[in-house]
Design a protein around this motif. Structure first.
Motif, mmCIF file in Angstrom:
data_model
loop_
_atom_site.group_PDB
_atom_site.id
_atom_site.type_symbol
_atom_site.label_atom_id
_atom_site.label_comp_id
_atom_site.label_asym_id
_atom_site.label_seq_id
_atom_site.Cartn_x
_atom_site.Cartn_y
_atom_site.Cartn_z
ATOM 1 N N PRO A 1 24.789 31.269 13.933
ATOM 2 C CA PRO A 1 23.569 31.922 13.087
ATOM 3 C C PRO A 1 22.443 30.565 13.437
ATOM 4 O O PRO A 1 22.442 29.742 14.128
ATOM 5 C CB PRO A 1 23.965 31.469 11.652
ATOM 6 N N THR B 1 17.718 29.345 10.180
ATOM 7 C CA THR B 1 16.544 28.968 10.023
ATOM 8 C C THR B 1 16.499 29.322 8.358
ATOM 9 O O THR B 1 16.707 30.506 7.932
ATOM 10 C CB THR B 1 15.346 30.013 10.525
ATOM 11 N N PRO B 2 15.562 28.209 7.575
ATOM 12 C CA PRO B 2 15.736 28.579 5.977
ATOM 13 C C PRO B 2 15.033 29.968 5.565
ATOM 14 O O PRO B 2 13.924 30.146 6.052
ATOM 15 C CB PRO B 2 15.100 27.331 5.556
ATOM 16 N N GLY B 3 15.649 30.493 4.921
ATOM 17 C CA GLY B 3 15.177 31.569 4.169
ATOM 18 C C GLY B 3 15.272 33.225 5.182
ATOM 19 O O GLY B 3 14.905 34.200 4.866
ATOM 20 N N ARG B 4 15.460 32.893 6.392
ATOM 21 C CA ARG B 4 15.834 33.824 7.296
ATOM 22 C C ARG B 4 17.279 34.500 6.932
ATOM 23 O O ARG B 4 18.096 33.751 6.782
ATOM 24 C CB ARG B 4 15.429 33.548 8.816
ATOM 25 N N ARG B 5 17.261 35.861 7.281
ATOM 26 C CA ARG B 5 18.547 36.583 7.314
ATOM 27 C C ARG B 5 19.521 35.927 8.437
ATOM 28 O O ARG B 5 19.011 35.698 9.525
ATOM 29 C CB ARG B 5 18.461 37.981 7.580
ATOM 30 N N GLN B 6 20.781 35.802 8.094
ATOM 31 C CA GLN B 6 21.554 34.935 9.031
ATOM 32 C C GLN B 6 22.780 35.975 9.645
ATOM 33 O O GLN B 6 23.473 36.664 8.682
ATOM 34 C CB GLN B 6 22.171 33.736 8.295
ATOM 35 N N MET B 7 22.944 35.872 11.137
ATOM 36 C CA MET B 7 24.042 36.573 11.326
ATOM 37 C C MET B 7 25.198 35.499 11.687
ATOM 38 O O MET B 7 24.975 34.577 12.005
ATOM 39 C CB MET B 7 23.615 37.148 12.727
ATOM 40 N N VAL C 1 15.538 36.614 0.267
ATOM 41 C CA VAL C 1 16.025 35.323 0.713
ATOM 42 C C VAL C 1 17.211 35.366 1.718
ATOM 43 O O VAL C 1 18.301 35.401 1.296
ATOM 44 C CB VAL C 1 16.430 34.684 -0.459
ATOM 45 N N GLY C 2 17.078 35.484 2.920
ATOM 46 C CA GLY C 2 17.927 35.786 3.774
ATOM 47 C C GLY C 2 19.462 35.069 3.929
ATOM 48 O O GLY C 2 20.192 35.437 4.199
ATOM 49 N N ASP C 3 19.083 33.698 3.498
ATOM 50 C CA ASP C 3 20.168 32.895 3.681
ATOM 51 C C ASP C 3 20.876 32.368 2.312
ATOM 52 O O ASP C 3 21.678 31.835 2.137
ATOM 53 C CB ASP C 3 19.676 31.499 4.373
ATOM 54 N N PHE D 1 24.733 32.375 2.203
ATOM 55 C CA PHE D 1 25.417 32.551 3.438
ATOM 56 C C PHE D 1 26.079 31.077 3.593
ATOM 57 O O PHE D 1 25.370 30.116 3.598
ATOM 58 C CB PHE D 1 24.486 32.580 4.299
ATOM 59 N N MET E 1 12.396 43.131 12.721
ATOM 60 C CA MET E 1 12.227 41.880 11.887
ATOM 61 C C MET E 1 11.131 41.575 11.348
ATOM 62 O O MET E 1 10.713 41.098 10.275
ATOM 63 C CB MET E 1 13.152 40.568 12.567
#
Lengths: 143, 457
Positions: free
Chosen positions: A100, A103-109, B36-38, B41, B417
């Motif tokens: 992944p 990056t903070p706050g970004r959607r994670q793969m 809040v993408g992460d 996670f 995105m």
């Protein structure tokens, strides 16, 4: 609902109508089966075992839980039906391998730990999907 | 409650509501991950939360349908259930299987879960809504067959009414079309084509028979209108449903490699799909207006009317919004689809199951209706959840329109995105509304525990 229109009339219309339209649908399905070989890239699929292997990787890593593929799936991450055309094989492999981003706050793969061979199989699958005749969908390369 | 064995429905309804809570909690997790993408996670990745959200929905609706059938069929057929013990055993098997599946989703990476559960023997996993491991899928088949056996045997030994016949057809159709979930060819076009035979022919086909039958049953009970009239309406509605809905499947066949003629067949027939839902709205209001008694259960009547209205809005209007091929070309696979999905599932299936629970639960607890205080609270939950779903749908629709514009229509299309970043306001609003929905759901559950004076059943 007058006196002549009885429950049994309604029931007969139901059965008749349903059976008729189900038969029309089956006829359309039969026709569909005749036509899709011109559009579904089945020759490519038959000659390259990587594609089926890639599809299985696609499924067992539940990619559809975030991405769309030909517009179907989850709407959380980019369309991948045309990713082969949008990004090319090398970018796809490098991208998957580097996840992944953290990056903070970004959607994670997630990082799936694919081998090089598996990455090639996924790319073969994406190439195959991108060449299916989808009646010119999506509207542009962004998917 | 006229027949002792109807009480088995209670298990199913309690199980359904518990899973409903799980569905909403995971929905809120996903909603937050959109902005809040992460968030959470890698503990709860988005795809896992989504799987729990959608699968819990499907399973609790199935439980709701089964519970409804167990309550409805003895009364319609005027005989006890063939085997209440089998019904209870199947409930526990179903609940444990569903629980284990969710634990599997949460504890084990999906690829490892696939390996552990024999996906290599028959690969069926990893397709939207049909993510369940092979043993779970087989479990669903076993539970469904045992359930159908039980219900069918009951109908065979008792009075045959249109309502129980329609319900039975819907339930058999449900089981039969689920079998397509075991067909997963490598050819993606064919895979997608027949995947819809489970998904579409469920929700826009046989499930509507179940919906119609349950609604008709409750309307007979709360309005006292003649069975003859209600059953005629039921046949008219389901006729309209299937003559539009079966070929309406074509609206999924525009862009997946299938021939262009589906754009015509799909557009025309699915444009007619709102008609049966509109008929359902008319049906509910007409019957309530022509009521011959004042049933003390006002809450159940409210849910029944709500089903009529919200299924028309969610499935009918929001479905029509993006069903024509030239429109769908731009909206396919965007938040517009998500908007439609939320209101349609709530308006049609969530509400009809709650209608049945609302009507039958007081009777199973030995009273004609809940106390006035409890009903007022239940009606509050109706409005909270219903208004929340309307706004969730509106915010997702706004997000969808913006998404279509920025990503697909504008002169300089933005990437996926970058577009998503522009939608975050609407995603935040949706998440806030989701919290209201949860409050509504908790209010609903709390209403079961409110005491007060009640009339004897």
């Amino acid at each position: 609902m007058s006196g002549t229109f009885t429950t049994s009339t309604a029931r007969n219309i139901f059965f008749g109508g349903t059976i008729f339209f189900a038969l029309v649908f089956l006829a359309l399905t039969y026709q569909n089966e005749q036509i899709i070989p011109q559009r579904d890239q089945h020759l490519q699929l038959a000659s390259n075992p990587d594609i089926a292997a890639g599809k299985k990787l696609w499924e067992t890593h539940q990619c559809i839980g975030r991405h769309t593929l030909l517009g179907e799936g989850a709407y959380f991450a980019p369309e991948l039906g045309n990713v082969y055309k949008r990004r090319g094989p090398d970018f796809i492999k490098a991208w998957i391998a580097s996840q992944p981003t953290h990056t903070p706050g970004r959607r994670q793969m997630p990082q799936f730990g694919f081998t090089d061979k598996e990455l090639d199989e996924l790319v073969a699958f994406f190439k195959y999907v991108s060449e299916i005749d989808t009646a010119k969908w999506p509207p542009n390369i962004q998917g | 409650m006229q027949y002792k064995s109807q009480a088995v429905a209670k298990y199913y309804f309690v199980g359904a509501i518990a899973l409903f809570v799980a569905q909403i909690l995971f929905g809120l997790v996903m909603g937050l991950q959109y902005v809040v993408g992460d968030f959470l996670f890698p503990e709860i990745p988005f795809n896992v939360a989504r799987m729990v959200h959608t699968n819990a929905l499907i399973v609790w609706l199935l439980m709701g349908f089964m519970g409804s059938a167990y309550y409805l069929v003895p009364e319609e057929t005027e005989t006890e259930l063939f085997s209440p013990k089998l019904a209870i055993a199947m409930f526990w098997i179903f609940l444990v299987a569903a629980g284990l599946t969710v634990v599997g989703y949460l504890m084990v990476p999906y690829a490892a879960l696939a390996k552990m559960t024999g996906n290599d023997l028959l690969p069926t996993m990893g397709r939207e809504f049909l993510e369940q491991p092979l043993p779970t899928k087989l479990g669903i088949v076993v539970v469904a067959l045992a359930f159908l056996f039980n219900i069918t045997m009951t109908v065979l030994k008792g009075r045959k009414t249109a309502i129980s016949l329609v319900l039975l057809m819907g339930l058999w159709g449900l089981a039969i079309f689920f079998l397509f979930s075991f067909y997963n060819p490598s050819n993606l076009v064919r895979d997608k084509f027949f995947w819809w035979w489970t998904v579409h022919l469920w929700v826009e086909g046989v499930w509507e028979l179940i919906l119609g039958a349950i609604l008709a049953f409750v309307l007979i009970k709360v309005t006292g209108v003649d069975r003859e009239v209600i059953e005629k309406w039921l046949y008219v509605i389901i006729t309209l449903t299937l003559i539009t809905g079966i070929i309406g499947t074509g609206h999924h066949y525009y862009w997946i490699g299938t021939p262009e003629y589906w754009q015509w067949w799909g557009s025309i027939f699915s444009a007619l799909e709102p008609i049966p839902f509109f008929a359902m709205t008319l049906f509910a209001f007409n019957m309530v207006n022509r009521r011959r008694r004042e049933h003390p259960n006002k809450a159940a009547t409210l849910w029944a009317l709500g089903t009529g209205v919200m299924s028309f809005l969610g499935a009918g209007v929001w479905g029509f919004l993006h069903t024509l091929a030239p429109v769908n070309f731009y909206t396919h696979g965007t938040q517009i689809t998500a908007a439609h999905g939320h209101m349609a599932f709530y308006g049609a299936y969530v509400m009809v199951v709650i209608t049945m629970i609302s009507y039958s639960m007081p009777l199973m607890r030995g009273r004609a209706a809940n106390s006035n205080k409890a009903q007022v609270m239940e009606m509050w939950s109706f409005w909270l959840m219903t208004i929340a779903i309307v706004f969730i749908t509106l915010f997702l629709t706004a997000a969808g329109i913006l998404q279509v514009w920025l990503q697909r229509v504008s002169a300089n299309p933005m990437s996926y995105m970058d577009t998503q970043d522009q939608l975050s306001l609407f995603y935040w609003l949706r998440e806030g509304t989701g919290v209201i929905f949860l409050i509504g759901l908790l209010t609903y559950i709390a209403s079961f525990f409110v005491k007060g004076e009640t009339a004897k059943a």
